[in-house]
Write an enzyme that holds these catalytic residues in place. Sequence first.
Site, PDB file in Angstrom:
ATOM      1  N   HIS A  91      64.640 -99.828 -76.329  1.00  0.00           N
ATOM      2  CA  HIS A  91      64.206-101.170 -76.237  1.00  0.00           C
ATOM      3  C   HIS A  91      64.542-101.444 -74.786  1.00  0.00           C
ATOM      4  O   HIS A  91      64.861-102.591 -74.575  1.00  0.00           O
ATOM      5  CB  HIS A  91      64.926-102.098 -77.125  1.00  0.00           C
ATOM      6  CG  HIS A  91      64.452-101.816 -78.719  1.00  0.00           C
ATOM      7  ND1 HIS A  91      63.631-102.586 -79.393  1.00  0.00           N
ATOM      8  CD2 HIS A  91      64.656-100.653 -79.461  1.00  0.00           C
ATOM      9  CE1 HIS A  91      63.455-102.074 -80.468  1.00  0.00           C
ATOM     10  NE2 HIS A  91      63.985-101.013 -80.622  1.00  0.00           N
TER      11      HIS A  91
ATOM     12  N   GLU B 126      76.546 -84.756 -58.567  1.00  0.00           N
ATOM     13  CA  GLU B 126      77.378 -84.509 -57.579  1.00  0.00           C
ATOM     14  C   GLU B 126      77.328 -82.785 -57.431  1.00  0.00           C
ATOM     15  O   GLU B 126      77.643 -82.347 -56.043  1.00  0.00           O
ATOM     16  CB  GLU B 126      78.810 -84.881 -57.869  1.00  0.00           C
ATOM     17  CG  GLU B 126      79.186 -86.157 -56.982  1.00  0.00           C
ATOM     18  CD  GLU B 126      80.765 -86.247 -56.979  1.00  0.00           C
ATOM     19  OE1 GLU B 126      81.583 -85.483 -57.631  1.00  0.00           O
ATOM     20  OE2 GLU B 126      81.201 -87.412 -56.458  1.00  0.00           O
TER      21      GLU B 126
ATOM     22  N   LYS C 234      82.932 -92.410 -47.252  1.00  0.00           N
ATOM     23  CA  LYS C 234      84.392 -92.738 -47.329  1.00  0.00           C
ATOM     24  C   LYS C 234      85.133 -92.692 -45.813  1.00  0.00           C
ATOM     25  O   LYS C 234      85.753 -93.411 -45.775  1.00  0.00           O
ATOM     26  CB  LYS C 234      84.989 -91.438 -48.098  1.00  0.00           C
ATOM     27  CG  LYS C 234      84.778 -91.240 -49.432  1.00  0.00           C
ATOM     28  CD  LYS C 234      85.449 -90.025 -50.037  1.00  0.00           C
ATOM     29  CE  LYS C 234      84.992 -89.427 -51.518  1.00  0.00           C
ATOM     30  NZ  LYS C 234      85.733 -88.098 -51.775  1.00  0.00           N
TER      31      LYS C 234
HETATM   32  O1  PA5 Z   1      84.103 -84.387 -59.153  1.00  0.00           O
HETATM   33  C1  PA5 Z   1      84.780 -84.513 -58.184  1.00  0.00           C
HETATM   34  O2  PA5 Z   1      85.135 -83.567 -57.447  1.00  0.00           O
HETATM   35  C2  PA5 Z   1      84.795 -86.024 -57.645  1.00  0.00           C
HETATM   36  O3  PA5 Z   1      83.962 -86.663 -58.416  1.00  0.00           O
HETATM   37  C3  PA5 Z   1      86.281 -86.362 -58.073  1.00  0.00           C
HETATM   38  O4  PA5 Z   1      86.537 -86.237 -59.400  1.00  0.00           O
HETATM   39  C4  PA5 Z   1      86.555 -87.868 -57.345  1.00  0.00           C
HETATM   40  O5  PA5 Z   1      86.034 -87.862 -56.153  1.00  0.00           O
HETATM   41  C5  PA5 Z   1      88.147 -88.185 -57.516  1.00  0.00           C
HETATM   42  O6  PA5 Z   1      88.748 -87.128 -56.707  1.00  0.00           O
HETATM   43  P1  PA5 Z   1      90.219 -86.941 -57.082  1.00  0.00           P
HETATM   44  O7  PA5 Z   1      90.330 -86.618 -58.441  1.00  0.00           O
HETATM   45  O8  PA5 Z   1      90.750 -85.753 -56.133  1.00  0.00           O
HETATM   46  O9  PA5 Z   1      90.928 -88.311 -56.751  1.00  0.00           O
END
Ligand code: PA5
Length: 447
Positions: free
Chosen positions: A303, A282, A415
């Site tokens: 494996h 990410e 989303k």
């Molecule tokens: O790393 C990130 O920012 C995302 O993966 C969030 O953790 C994820 O989208 C969840 O977001 P939130 O904590 O606002 O619900």
Amino acid sequence: MSADILDWTNAGLGDLDTAAYRARAAEMADRLKTEVGAGRLPFLGLGYWPKLDKDLGAMAGWLTGFEHMLLLGIGGSALGARALQKAFFPAQDQPGHNGPWLWIADNVDARSIEACMAKLPPEKTVVVVVSKSGGTIETVGQYFIVRNWLKARLGASWKDHALFVTDQKIGFLRREAASLGIRTLAVPDNLGGRYSVLSAVGLAPALFMGLDPARLVKGAAEVAGPLASAGLDAEALSGHPAFGLAIWAAALMDRGFDELIFFSYLPLWACFGDWFAQLWAESLGKQGKGSQPIPAVGVTDQHSVNQMFLDGRRNKACLFLTCPSLPAGPRFPEDLADEFAYVRGRDLGDLLQAEALGTRMALTTSGVPLVEVRLDRDGQEAAGKLMALLGAATILTGWLMDINPLDQPAVELGKRLAKARMGAAGLEREKADLEAFLSAQRQEQGF
Ligand code: PA5
């Protein structure tokens, strides 16, 4: 020298062009000082810890009074807690465990959440809703359903069975907590999910499981402290392992190494690989750049996917996690058939270490640039150190790649489309795009 080691022997540094990146040490040190000073990298500065320590202390009796914790969260709001759970609380996966129990619901899976509601005793359960934004539909959607279950089973006292871990000021969960009087722990400003494991996000579940949040944070501070220091300069940064990893990773990508294996030879730490994968992917998958993280666990994946690592496309590098001091474990019997004579009287732990060495050497021999991350001990301080090291390395890699490692803009489209599909107000463009997508001539085949 620290007892925890990065072993660069087989990293292939001699074949990589690192000079241009190394030359950016002063720029990176200045940038770190600016960002940390402005409070934009709280996972390095850890300035939130003294208050959180107090808040957790005040809450500890209540929180640990429950037998079950049902954690609702996703992405960075769940993966760190799971990594800590699997590494330090393995009893829950083993026979004879008698509580406490942590259940992490990080999906919108009807059967799983129904099973929780059917089987968990609400009077002995605390529901912890973890969302920095406070509005992630996968998380608050589960909350809406679980809230009704709690209300139906506990009446007005349901609010004593809930804790929100969310932004200190904004978002649906913050408003909901204020209007209902639900307990909260704050996620500091600028602390995005994947960098937040050592905030209340991971430390509240850690406390529940019987871990010591202070030990985790202490470990993190050892690695992060120098990077958050006002005295940081090019020389200090150049000697910091996080910068070394960032230079290595960026230079590897330049040479077409676009996959990065996280191979854990601490079997119980397998979920650190999933945590790392989200952090790396990410943060760095931007503008057509990045390297795909691949979590793997030794010896199991020897494996499974290891054949591809060893003899597939030559595009893989590897972070190889080991801990030679893992318990020796049970001893093999002496009365074994001759074909197994080599393990007679040896320990199970010897086999793990031998296989780690074998795989590490095989990867190296196959041309996979590899950095061994060798932990002295597999304790909580080490976990904090590792998480801080990888978080810092990720930030610095992103900066060297000239991308922003703190956002994740590409995931927004899916989303928005899902919201449009569910009939959310507005989103007319997404609704029209969905229509077009769904009305394409189908090319389908039964199987
Ligand atoms: O790393 C990130 O920012 C995302 O993966 C969030 O953790 C994820 O989208 C969840 O977001 P939130 O904590 O606002 O619900």
